[in-house]
Every structure is written in C-alpha cells, then in structure tokens.
Write a protein that holds these residues in place. Sequence first.
Motif, mmCIF file in Angstrom:
data_model
loop_
_atom_site.group_PDB
_atom_site.id
_atom_site.type_symbol
_atom_site.label_atom_id
_atom_site.label_comp_id
_atom_site.label_asym_id
_atom_site.label_seq_id
_atom_site.Cartn_x
_atom_site.Cartn_y
_atom_site.Cartn_z
ATOM 1 N N GLY A 1 36.890 25.586 -2.624
ATOM 2 C CA GLY A 1 37.098 25.693 -4.092
ATOM 3 C C GLY A 1 38.317 24.780 -4.423
ATOM 4 O O GLY A 1 38.606 24.979 -5.784
ATOM 5 N N ASP A 2 38.678 23.577 -3.836
ATOM 6 C CA ASP A 2 39.833 22.776 -4.318
ATOM 7 C C ASP A 2 39.340 21.625 -4.840
ATOM 8 O O ASP A 2 40.160 20.603 -5.398
ATOM 9 N N GLU B 1 34.879 20.135 5.812
ATOM 10 C CA GLU B 1 33.719 21.102 4.947
ATOM 11 C C GLU B 1 32.600 20.094 5.131
ATOM 12 O O GLU B 1 31.499 20.506 5.130
ATOM 13 N N VAL C 1 37.552 19.088 -3.809
ATOM 14 C CA VAL C 1 37.302 17.964 -2.876
ATOM 15 C C VAL C 1 36.479 18.705 -1.567
ATOM 16 O O VAL C 1 36.880 19.670 -1.152
ATOM 17 N N ILE C 2 35.506 17.810 -1.141
ATOM 18 C CA ILE C 2 34.933 18.268 0.275
ATOM 19 C C ILE C 2 35.712 17.310 1.368
ATOM 20 O O ILE C 2 35.795 16.142 1.186
ATOM 21 N N ASP C 3 36.738 18.048 1.935
ATOM 22 C CA ASP C 3 37.231 17.623 2.943
ATOM 23 C C ASP C 3 36.483 17.505 4.375
ATOM 24 O O ASP C 3 35.511 18.134 4.517
ATOM 25 N N ASP D 1 31.999 22.703 -1.176
ATOM 26 C CA ASP D 1 33.558 22.933 -1.434
ATOM 27 C C ASP D 1 33.943 24.184 -1.178
ATOM 28 O O ASP D 1 34.094 25.163 -1.898
HETATM 29 CA CA LIG Z 1 37.500 21.618 -0.460
#
Ligand SMILES: [Ca+2]
Length: 146
Positions: free
Chosen positions: A46-47, A54, A49-51, A43
């Motif tokens: 660091g939000d 990423e 979620v793994i978009d 991540d």
């Molecule tokens: Ca992320």
Amino acid sequence: MNLKTIAAVLLLIIVATACDDNNNSRENLTDEQIIEQGFMEADLDGDGVIDPGETAAQIQNDFDRIDQTGDGVITADDHFGPEYMGEPVTKEQRAELYCDANDDETLTQTEYMDCINETVIDIMDADQNGSITLEEVKAFKNNQEL
Ligand SMILES: [Ca+2]
Ligand SMILES: [Ca+2]
Ligand SMILES: [Ca+2]
C-alpha cells in the motif's frame, strides 16, 4: 506480438486480481476504476508503487491461474474448458507461447517472468526506476489505445 497484444496481456495481469475476488464486481466499473482496483490489490504494502517484488507476485499469480493442472509449467494440457468445446488447443490459440523462449511449447515460470518483465514491465516503467506507479499504468494503457 504487437504492442496491443502486450497491453492485453498486461491488463490481464493487473485486472486478474480484482476479478478473482469477485467476478461480478467488474460490471459496474469503468476501465479506469478496474485499473485502480487492480493496482491497489497489486500494491501489497500500500505504498502507492508496485515494486519488483510485488510485480513478481502478480506474475506468479497470473502464471498459477493459467497453469490449471498445477504442475508448474504451462502446456497444451492447461487449455481446457467450454471455450475449446472439446477441441484440442492449437499452437496459434496459445498466446502465452509468445514467451516460450526455447520454443519447446512448454512455458516455465522463468520464461514467463522474464518475458513479462521485458515486454511489459520495462515499457510501463516510464522513468525506469524499477517500480510502477498508477500514473505509469494509466499512461501505458492510454498509449496502447491510440
Ligand atoms: Ca508497493
Ligand atoms: Ca500445467
Ligand atoms: Ca519453453
């Protein structure tokens, strides 16, 4: 390839980043902590979620790690080291060939990325919103162990 093998591939990807930084750091960690550590490093912003961007970066890292010769494709030449004891690698030993869409025994980045996206990421992304949460990773892993 059954789901267990897919899970193994996935965990390699998620865990690879954590292992690269410190080979000894895994020994005192539980599976859950390893997943959390790998997730945090995947991540990138660091939000939480793994978009898809990423995810792509992770798959790229993993591909580069397998591509030991650094020529941008994965072939039999990328399989060397003590685990082969000087023996040439067999087709059966090359788990990555599951992703070899055109069956030429050469794995391109496109083949690998499409394959991981289709077989792992789409399954792990339980709510199909394109991003992976830590809960989805844990749920995926738990499902594989049943
Ligand atoms: Ca992320
Ligand atoms: Ca190569
Ligand atoms: Ca190919």
